[in-house]
Design an enzyme around this catalytic site. Sequence first.
Site, PDB file in Angstrom:
ATOM      1  CD  GLU A   1       1.488  -5.948   5.440  1.00  0.00           C
ATOM      2  OE1 GLU A   1       2.318  -6.827   5.758  1.00  0.00           O
ATOM      3  OE2 GLU A   1       0.750  -6.051   4.447  1.00  0.00           O
TER       4      GLU A   1
ATOM      5  CD  GLU B   1      -2.593  -7.626   2.373  1.00  0.00           C
ATOM      6  OE1 GLU B   1      -2.380  -6.451   2.003  1.00  0.00           O
ATOM      7  OE2 GLU B   1      -3.134  -7.910   3.456  1.00  0.00           O
TER       8      GLU B   1
ATOM      9  N   GLY C   1       0.593  -5.033   0.716  1.00  0.00           N
ATOM     10  CA  GLY C   1      -0.540  -5.064  -0.205  1.00  0.00           C
ATOM     11  C   GLY C   1      -0.172  -5.697  -1.538  1.00  0.00           C
TER      12      GLY C   1
ATOM     13  CB  ALA D   1      -0.860  -0.017   1.254  1.00  0.00           C
TER      14      ALA D   1
HETATM   15  C1  3H9 Z   1       0.629  -2.388   3.386  1.00  0.00           C
HETATM   16  O1  3H9 Z   1       0.866  -2.785   2.295  1.00  0.00           O
HETATM   17  C2  3H9 Z   1      -0.692  -2.574   4.079  1.00  0.00           C
HETATM   18  C3  3H9 Z   1      -1.583  -3.566   3.405  1.00  0.00           C
HETATM   19  O2  3H9 Z   1      -1.455  -4.824   4.004  1.00  0.00           O
HETATM   20  C4  3H9 Z   1      -3.049  -3.230   3.576  1.00  0.00           C
HETATM   21  C5  3H9 Z   1      -3.612  -2.029   2.942  1.00  0.00           C
HETATM   22  C6  3H9 Z   1      -5.060  -1.882   3.097  1.00  0.00           C
HETATM   23  N1  3H9 Z   1       4.653   3.440  -0.047  1.00  0.00           N
HETATM   24  O3  3H9 Z   1      13.381   1.928   0.364  1.00  0.00           O
HETATM   25  P1  3H9 Z   1      13.782   2.664  -0.854  1.00  0.00           P
HETATM   26  C7  3H9 Z   1       9.396   4.894  -1.328  1.00  0.00           C
HETATM   27  S1  3H9 Z   1       1.774  -1.490   4.272  1.00  0.00           S
HETATM   28  C8  3H9 Z   1       5.124   4.648  -0.351  1.00  0.00           C
HETATM   29  O4  3H9 Z   1      14.745   3.763  -0.714  1.00  0.00           O
HETATM   30  P2  3H9 Z   1      14.933   0.256  -1.885  1.00  0.00           P
HETATM   31  C9  3H9 Z   1      10.472   5.254  -0.333  1.00  0.00           C
HETATM   32  O5  3H9 Z   1       9.973   6.137   0.647  1.00  0.00           O
HETATM   33  C10 3H9 Z   1       3.183  -1.443   3.201  1.00  0.00           C
HETATM   34  N2  3H9 Z   1       6.419   4.887  -0.645  1.00  0.00           N
HETATM   35  O6  3H9 Z   1      14.261   1.677  -2.010  1.00  0.00           O
HETATM   36  C11 3H9 Z   1      11.513   5.892  -1.241  1.00  0.00           C
HETATM   37  O7  3H9 Z   1      11.100   7.205  -1.495  1.00  0.00           O
HETATM   38  P3  3H9 Z   1      12.183   8.375  -1.670  1.00  0.00           P
HETATM   39  C12 3H9 Z   1       3.927  -2.708   3.202  1.00  0.00           C
HETATM   40  C13 3H9 Z   1       7.254   3.857  -0.645  1.00  0.00           C
HETATM   41  O8  3H9 Z   1      15.145  -0.230  -3.257  1.00  0.00           O
HETATM   42  C14 3H9 Z   1      11.388   5.095  -2.529  1.00  0.00           C
HETATM   43  O9  3H9 Z   1      10.103   4.477  -2.482  1.00  0.00           O
HETATM   44  N3  3H9 Z   1       5.135  -2.577   2.406  1.00  0.00           N
HETATM   45  C15 3H9 Z   1       6.822   2.566  -0.331  1.00  0.00           C
HETATM   46  O10 3H9 Z   1      16.087   0.312  -0.930  1.00  0.00           O
HETATM   47  C16 3H9 Z   1      12.437   4.019  -2.679  1.00  0.00           C
HETATM   48  O11 3H9 Z   1      12.416   3.220  -1.509  1.00  0.00           O
HETATM   49  C17 3H9 Z   1       6.293  -2.223   2.960  1.00  0.00           C
HETATM   50  O12 3H9 Z   1       6.420  -2.039   4.136  1.00  0.00           O
HETATM   51  C18 3H9 Z   1       5.456   2.374  -0.028  1.00  0.00           C
HETATM   52  N4  3H9 Z   1       4.953   1.157   0.269  1.00  0.00           N
HETATM   53  O13 3H9 Z   1      13.856  -0.672  -1.181  1.00  0.00           O
HETATM   54  C19 3H9 Z   1       7.444  -2.098   2.006  1.00  0.00           C
HETATM   55  N5  3H9 Z   1       7.885   1.729  -0.378  1.00  0.00           N
HETATM   56  O14 3H9 Z   1      13.033   7.967  -2.837  1.00  0.00           O
HETATM   57  C20 3H9 Z   1       8.199  -0.834   2.267  1.00  0.00           C
HETATM   58  C21 3H9 Z   1       8.926   2.485  -0.736  1.00  0.00           C
HETATM   59  O15 3H9 Z   1      11.380   9.596  -1.867  1.00  0.00           O
HETATM   60  N6  3H9 Z   1       9.276  -0.588   1.320  1.00  0.00           N
HETATM   61  N7  3H9 Z   1       8.560   3.772  -0.895  1.00  0.00           N
HETATM   62  O16 3H9 Z   1      12.965   8.394  -0.375  1.00  0.00           O
HETATM   63  C22 3H9 Z   1      10.440  -1.263   1.364  1.00  0.00           C
HETATM   64  O17 3H9 Z   1      10.656  -2.159   2.152  1.00  0.00           O
HETATM   65  C23 3H9 Z   1      11.518  -0.802   0.419  1.00  0.00           C
HETATM   66  O18 3H9 Z   1      11.191   0.495  -0.024  1.00  0.00           O
HETATM   67  C24 3H9 Z   1      11.687  -1.707  -0.821  1.00  0.00           C
HETATM   68  C25 3H9 Z   1      12.664  -0.996  -1.822  1.00  0.00           C
HETATM   69  C26 3H9 Z   1      12.301  -3.037  -0.398  1.00  0.00           C
HETATM   70  C27 3H9 Z   1      10.396  -1.942  -1.511  1.00  0.00           C
END
Ligand code: 3H9
Length: 707
Positions: free
Chosen positions: A129, A109, A106, A63
Amino acid sequence: MTDLVQLASDNGIAVITINNPPVNALSPGVPEGISETLDQIANDGSVKATVLIGGGRTFVAGADIKEFGKMTSGKPRGAGLLPLLLKIEDSAKPVIVAIHGTAFGGGMELAMAGHYRVAVATAQFGQPEVKLGLIPGAAGTQRLPRLAGVSKAVEMCVSGTPVNADEALKLGIVDSIIEGDFLAGAIAFAREVAGKPAPKTRERNGKLGNPAENALIFSKAREAAAKKQRGLLAPARAIDAVEATTKMPFEEGCKFEQKLFIECLFSEQSKSLIHVFFSERETAKIPDIPKQTNIIPIHSAAVVGAGTMGGGIAMVLANAGIPALLKEADQAALDRGLATIQSNYANSVKRGRFSQQVAEERLKRITPTLTYDDFSDVDLVIEAVFEGMALKKSVFRELDRVCKPGAILASNTSTLSIDEIASATSRPESVIGTHFFSPANVMRLLEIVRGKASSQEVVATCMQLSKTLGKVGVLVGNCRGFVGNRMFGPYRREAQFLVEEGASVEAVDQALSDFGMAMGPLATGDLAGLDVGWRIRKEYRHLEVAGIRQPFLEDRLCELGRYGQKTGAGWYKYDDQRRAASDPAVGELIRKWVEEAGIAQRQISATEITDRCLYALVNEGARILEEGFALRASDIDIIYINGYGFPAHRGGPMWYANTMGLKKVCDRISEFHSQHGETWQPAPLLKQLAEQGKTFAEFGREQGATA
Ligand code: 3H9
């Protein structure tokens, strides 16, 4: 249809591509876009099956976390996801979800609602999450056990740790791993399954186990979470939600999950953890250093000093694939340093962290030496010799003589002035501080200390290097103790004052540990070695201002040779396994010393203990911020969480102060000021923000921060 989602077709196979860079988060418009394409596909008689894929570097990372901060009512903006997932699952034509990069949250999911999942070998699957203080909120806790089994689903939702494609295949999360052209492979898979009955994940109950086995899984998980994730709401709720899968029909389970998701979403813990997520990424943004700044390639490095820190730093470099010279002054010290490195690697192999072969490869990257002879080729030197200005300067004079132009000359000093160290060289622009935390190969924090002459290239390279090394690099200014240790002084000072005033050693540590600190402040002193601070205090005694109260208990303990864990005794006593026990002798000594000093004794509450210690951190943090030695309050938070065991679910000291209300914090500090004197003078910035009714976060945004 929004331009976030595209529809194409390949001979009867529809291809839906999600294009929402950088990570294809399910921002508003994405679920709607997928839903509209599904309607088109349903009405198109030529389509036999659908491939759903992510454009760019990844599938869907979850999400859109930014959206969570905008929610103010009980209805999450992502609630539209559940109907979309049902629509995918109920689609008459099979939907094959093709995953590269990460299918997280998400995204996972979404993938599980498809009838089949295919992946590249490097793909990762997870429900992270919990790391944001949440649980899966779009049926993740209901579909994952149906694919991977109850035990694995609990593990994944409670730890947030992802699995790789191989494991996902074994678990049944993925149906096929595709070699070669990914999209072509996914389309070929779709052709194979087109026209055949497609399995709906929500109807696959074969892996839901039996009540007796499940009861054991849940009780063990609860016990482990209570211990390892002390005080956290989300892990407990994740277990409840997966348990519901085994006890309720799918639809009811989803409703139950939704209720728990909302409870977590509106908790302070989740807000704090989301703050930590964005703040960690914000640290990389340095206002006066443009993104396109040249990065100096680091192909090889050298470390001066093979003590605990130097050896650990050499390991960090070797672990990241960077060959490193390791220099010591004499053979015996070099041998000792190498032996420690070898035993650390052997321990990691024993614990199954990596194979013997990997350990050997890493060890081979470290070349011991007694001379500076080979330093002329290296791109980076990190000095980690004993903490003393004269010695450091002589090392830097030597480095200046032997290193090639453009090599980065870094010091691991934790307290000394980078500018003074740089003055020993003819190239202060190449000099910088890289302050690792002990044990260097474990702790994530790297304080990068910018000297007044450090060049933009050198700063940008070190920030980038922190990522390569698997660290969180935070840029700080050159003041005494930099950010972390400068704040740690008042924090530990208050811990000792509290004991002087009548709190027991155990009560002080317990109060901070109950707050969530990884360790109490006095036990931390024992771990680090009380003699370290004692030596520094003796060196800086001439700087102490007369009439300002100074803690004296640790000096007394040191005079008795009680240096902490390493001597078997400090604030506590230790057995040969370094297990701590209360020491009645310490209580006796303290009573005697404080009586001699004439300090009145009183009952001290746990609240006073936490307020005194934590607000001392906040007050010093506010000064650091105002003086410009930290770029933002959130950088201070990241330093404290990654270097000092501050609980992430409290968001760091500055965020914690925001949640308490700066007015309340400032009032309490003023109260301490009147009771305990000058050291508690409220920081001007704190006072100003408290009067204006603002938070540190608002102050940061006014200064240009985005986290
Ligand atoms: C969820 O999904 C809830 C659901 O179950 C239910 C819903 C109803 N959203 O980390 P990076 C941005 S909760 C918005 O530097 P990497 C991040 O801020 C979510 N932005 O890259 C950054 O921005 P900026 C569950 C996001 O390659 C840019 O993307 N998911 C999101 O080192 C690059 O990110 C997670 O918890 C997001 N979801 O790592 C996953 N994700 O360049 C969270 C990233 O402006 N994300 N951004 O600073 C991660 O673990 C890592 O970002 C990922 C990439 C491994 C994906």
